[in-house]
Design an enzyme around this catalytic site. Structure first.
Site, short mmCIF file in Angstrom:
data_model
loop_
_atom_site.label_atom_id
_atom_site.label_comp_id
_atom_site.label_asym_id
_atom_site.label_seq_id
_atom_site.Cartn_x
_atom_site.Cartn_y
_atom_site.Cartn_z
N GLY A 82 0.83 -1.20 0.00
CA GLY A 82 0.00 0.00 0.00
C GLY A 82 0.86 1.25 0.00
CG ASP A 84 1.18 6.13 4.53
OD1 ASP A 84 0.20 5.57 5.04
OD2 ASP A 84 2.35 5.79 4.76
N GLY A 95 5.19 4.43 5.20
CA GLY A 95 5.75 4.37 6.55
C GLY A 95 4.75 4.74 7.63
CD GLU A 103 6.09 -0.59 4.19
OE1 GLU A 103 5.00 -0.97 4.63
OE2 GLU A 103 6.36 0.60 4.02
CE LYS A 121 -4.35 5.49 2.13
NZ LYS A 121 -3.75 4.18 2.23
C1 5RP Z 1 3.24 0.87 6.26
C2 5RP Z 1 2.88 1.52 4.98
C3 5RP Z 1 1.53 1.26 4.42
O1 5RP Z 1 1.65 0.78 3.13
C4 5RP Z 1 0.76 2.55 4.41
O2 5RP Z 1 0.77 3.10 5.71
C5 5RP Z 1 -0.69 2.33 3.93
O3 5RP Z 1 -1.39 1.59 4.88
P1 5RP Z 1 -2.93 1.30 4.75
O4 5RP Z 1 -3.08 0.28 3.67
O5 5RP Z 1 -3.31 0.76 6.12
O6 5RP Z 1 -3.64 2.58 4.45
O7 5RP Z 1 3.65 2.23 4.38
O8 5RP Z 1 4.49 1.27 6.72
#
Ligand code: 5RP
Length: 221
Positions: A82, A84, A95, A103, A121
C-alpha cells in the site's frame, strides 16, 4: 463503496499480478491485509512470501503461507504494498505503519512494485501526509534540526519503535516537489535509517480502488 470495501477490491485485484511458482513480496498495512487474505486462496501456487514486517509475517503464517528469510532471496518478480500517498508519476510516501525500512528492502528486490490503494491516496504533490523517517535514536535531535532548517515540522512518533528497534520522526509541512532529490538528500544524513519517500523504488503500477471499480495506473520506469 466504503474505504474498507475499496481496500478489499484492490487486495483481490492484486492477486492477478502474482507470478505462479514465484516468491511474492508482501508489504504492510490494512490494504495489504486484504491482499494477504486473497493470496491465501492461491497459496499452493506460490513458492512462499518475503514480508516487510512482523505483523504481515504473522498474518501470512496464520494462513499457512511460508515466510522466507530476506537473505535467501535475490530477485522476486513482484512486490505488493500500500501507500500513504502516491503521485501521478508513481512516487509514494510510505511508513504510516512504521514498516518503511523493510518495505524498501523488499521493494528493492522486486522487478515490479504493485501499489494497492484507495483513491484517497492519489495526490498531485506528495507531502500532505506527514513524511515518516526511521532514525537511529541518538541522531533524532540532530535530524529534527536539519528538517526544521528546510521548513518541516518534525515530531517523534510517540510510543513507537519499528521492527528494527528504531524511532520514527514524522515531518509535517513539506511540499515534496522533487521526490527523487529529497529522498537522496535525506538518505545521506548520518543517523537516517530510511526515509519514507519511495521515488527510487517507485510504483510500476497502482491498482486504485474507486467508486467505479479498480483503476489501473501504469508508471514508466
Ligand atoms: C506501512 C505503509 C503502508 O503501506 C501505508 O501506511 C498504507 O497503509 P494502509 O493500507 O493501512 O492505508 O507504508 O508502513
Amino acid at each position: 463503496m466504503t474505504q474498507d470495501e475499496l481496500k478489499a477490491l484492490v487486495g483481490q485485484a492484486a492477486t492477478a499480478y502474482v507470478v505462479p511458482g514465484s516468491v511474492v513480496g508482501v508489504g504492510t498495512g490494512s490494504t495489504v491485509n486484504c491482499f494477504i487474505d486473497a493470496l491465501a486462496t492461491m497459496k499452493d501456487r506460490i513458492a512462499g512470501a518475503i514480508s516487510s514486517s512482523e505483523k504481515s509475517s504473522e498474518r501470512l503464517r496464520a494462513h499457512g503461507i511460508t515466510v522466507l528469510d530476506g537473505n535467501s532471496i535475490e530477485r522476486i518478480p513482484v512486490y505488493i504494498d500500500g501507500a500513504d500517498e502516491i503521485d501521478h508519476q508513481g512516487h509514494m510516501i510510505k511508513g504510516g505503519g512504521a514498516a518503511l525500512t523493510r518495505e524498501k528492502i523488499v521493494a528493492d528486490m522486486a522487478e515490479r512494485f504493485i501499489c494497492i490503494a484507495d483513491e484517497s491516496k492519489l495526490v498531485a504533490t506528495l507531502g500532505a501526509f506527514p513524511l515518516p523517517i526511521e532514525v537511529i535514536a541518538m541522531a533524532a535531535a540532530q535530524i529534527e534540526r536539519r528538517l526544521r532548517a528546510m521548513g518541516g515540522q518534525p515530531t517523534l512518533r510517540p510510543g513507537v519503535l519499528t521492527d528494527n528497534g528504531c524511532p520514527i520522526i514524522d515531518v509535517r509541512g513539506l511540499r515534496i516537489t522533487d521526490p527523487v532529490g529529497l529522498e537522496r538528500e535525506i538518505n545521506q544524513w548520518p543517523g537516517v535509517v530510511s526515509v519514507g519517500i519511495f521515488a527510487r523504488n517507485k510504483a510500476s503500477v497502482c491498482l486504485l480502488g474507486t467508486a467505479g471499480g479498480v483503476k489501473t495506473l501504469a508508471f514508466p520506469a
